[in-house]
Design an enzyme around this catalytic site. Structure first.
Site, mmCIF file in Angstrom:
data_model
loop_
_atom_site.group_PDB
_atom_site.id
_atom_site.type_symbol
_atom_site.label_atom_id
_atom_site.label_comp_id
_atom_site.label_asym_id
_atom_site.label_seq_id
_atom_site.Cartn_x
_atom_site.Cartn_y
_atom_site.Cartn_z
ATOM 1 N N ARG A 284 104.254 -22.576 100.637
ATOM 2 C CA ARG A 284 104.274 -21.318 101.397
ATOM 3 C C ARG A 284 103.987 -21.610 102.868
ATOM 4 O O ARG A 284 103.128 -22.440 103.175
ATOM 5 C CB ARG A 284 103.202 -20.354 100.867
ATOM 6 N N ASN B 261 94.327 -15.937 82.148
ATOM 7 C CA ASN B 261 94.882 -15.940 83.490
ATOM 8 C C ASN B 261 96.400 -16.031 83.322
ATOM 9 O O ASN B 261 96.954 -17.120 83.164
ATOM 10 C CB ASN B 261 94.327 -17.148 84.256
ATOM 11 N N HIS C 3 92.366 -14.691 96.169
ATOM 12 C CA HIS C 3 91.439 -15.761 95.747
ATOM 13 C C HIS C 3 89.996 -15.256 95.740
ATOM 14 O O HIS C 3 89.053 -16.058 95.836
ATOM 15 C CB HIS C 3 91.495 -16.995 96.678
ATOM 16 N N GLU D 163 86.741 -20.149 88.258
ATOM 17 C CA GLU D 163 87.197 -18.754 88.232
ATOM 18 C C GLU D 163 87.088 -18.162 86.826
ATOM 19 O O GLU D 163 86.728 -17.002 86.657
ATOM 20 C CB GLU D 163 88.635 -18.672 88.749
ATOM 21 N N ARG E 279 92.380 -12.067 84.499
ATOM 22 C CA ARG E 279 92.513 -12.176 85.944
ATOM 23 C C ARG E 279 93.699 -11.298 86.340
ATOM 24 O O ARG E 279 94.800 -11.449 85.802
ATOM 25 C CB ARG E 279 92.810 -13.622 86.314
#
Ligand code: AMP
Length: 410
Positions: A249, A7, A188, A392, A100
């Site tokens: 964010r 990742n 996601h 993940e 990823r």
């Protein structure tokens, strides 16, 4: 079969090695990787912090002086077959690699074997994910150099949302936006897909008959409305900036604010980018931290901005859950996952309090963090509420195994 998952991010790389051959646990549960490693460039320019540890408990941590990501990655992978964290004899024991990749655009609705054409697409999508896709591509190329023609796959964060109906995916600007690829992609996806499957498993129900709202609440936050196993709505959009309030964010804001700042305060695109991605959200409102734990500590010291940041985060979370509920026309289970979603009983309670009118009730005895996935709803609740640890990297490793088994003929 040994599968390496990478990742690769803009300021850190995380990697895991799974050994599918020696699995002794149940096929449905996520196994512990035999090795995990991380590179972190965020501390000091020209230096990278390397850490690695094995399932057997060995670990190392060191600082390497280099600007080169390739060199960093080479040092990280050496810890797989040298020194105290050695788990394999040489890199040639790795059978496949899963990457990823953040943005797959409109091109991919599932993970794919990496080819020159796939790499070109990832490259062409750099304008849509300027801090992520270049790092992903670099990781792919470094591993190609190090491992030769070992099969590699790309698992895209956008792929699970390829099923969004046009009304959910289109922004109501001029139609040319759609034609230019300016649309909702959603992110996601690897996590939303994994927790949806796991939810069906925990509920002992067929995913195809469930309506789920999955809440990925980490540093980045997004919701997905999942019907019959498919994503039909999601809060992140053209970029991962849309939707919920996040750590630093903003999530959705009136675009008129941006026009106002450009006109009256001469903001440039880069300044707005920084403001909305790095100086907003929990951090921007509280002035204290992008981490919910820091915000909660500040609330205990009577900090009113920290209280406002939490109230705002919860308000937006409830509002967007309401939107997903409407898109689905009902809900069988609400699923919490990622940093805040897995660890914050405060978030579970406050988010769920708004949905008591649905007959949703939490079990007060279960409102504690647990290393296990759990159902925290009361026995008589009309909606199940699940806390699921997202996996993940394991999800990527599973896709990798499916696409790279020798019998798949590729
Ligand atoms: P992730 O991106 O999934 O690693 O999530 C990171 C975020 O999860 C952090 O910035 C925190 O806001 C949040 N988090 C992690 N642990 C906790 C905890 N015990 N309580 C509340 N929030 C947490």
């Amino acid at each position: 079969m040994k599968i390496l998952v990478l990742n690769a991010g803009s300021s850190s790389h995380k990697s895991s090695l799974f050994d599918l051959t020696s699995r002794t646990d149940g096929a449905g549960s996520a196994p512990t990787p035999i090795w995990r490693g991380q590179l972190d460039w965020s501390h000091q320019a020209g230096q990278v912090e390397l850490s690695a540890h094995t399932a057997a408990g060995e670990s190392i941590q060191e600082v390497i002086t280099t600007d080169s990501r390739q060199e960093g990655l080479e040092c990280l992978l050496k810890t797989l077959h040298q020194g105290s964290t050695q788990v394999i004899g040489s890199l040639s024991e790795i059978d496949a690699v899963g990457h990823r990749v953040v943005h797959g655009g409109q091109n991919y609705s599932d993970s794919v074997r990496l080819t020159e054409a796939v790499k070109t697409t990832i490259h062409d999508l750099i304008p849509l994910a300027p801090s992520h896709n270049p790092a992903n591509l670099e990781g792919i190329e470094v591993l190609e150099q190090l491992l030769g023609d070992v099969p590699q796959i790309a698992a895209f964060d956008t792929a699970f949302h390829a099923s969004l109906p046009a009304a959910a995916a289109t922004y109501p600007g001029p139609y040319e936006w759609w034609e230019k690829g300016i649309r909702r992609y959603g992110f996601h996806g690897i996590s939303h897909k994994y927790v949806a499957r796991r939810a069906a498993e925990l509920l002992n129900r067929d995913l195809a008959e469930l309506k789920l709202i999955t809440c990925h609440l980490g540093n980045g936050c997004s919701l997905a409305a999942i019907k019959e196993g498919q994503s039909i709505d999601t809060t992140m959009g053209f970029t991962p900036l849309d939707g919920l309030m996040m750590g630093s964010r903003s999530g959705s804001v009136d675009p008129g604010i941006l026009i106002h700042l450009m006109r009256s305060e001469d903001y440039s695109a880069d300044q707005l980018d920084h403001l909305l991605n790095k100086e907003s959200g929990l951090l921007g409102v509280s002035g204290v931290s992008n981490d919910l734990r820091g915000v909660v500590d500040a609330i205990a010291s009577q900090n009113p901005r920290a209280q406002l940041a939490l109230d705002l985060f919860i308000h937006r979370l409830r509002r967007e859950i309401g939107a997903m509920l409407a898109s689905l026309g009902g809900v069988d289970a609400l699923v919490f996952t990622a940093g805040m979603g897995e660890n914050s009983p405060l978030v579970w309670e406050k988010a769920c309090a708004a949905f008591q009118f649905l007959g949703l009730r939490l079990d007060p005895a279960k409102l504690e963090r647990s290393p296990d996935d759990q159902d925290i709803a009361a026995a008589d609740s009309a909606v199940r509420v699940l806390v699921i640890h997202t996996q993940e990297e394991w999800a990527i490793a599973q896709d990798c195994a499916a696409l790279c088994q020798p019998q798949s003929g590729q």
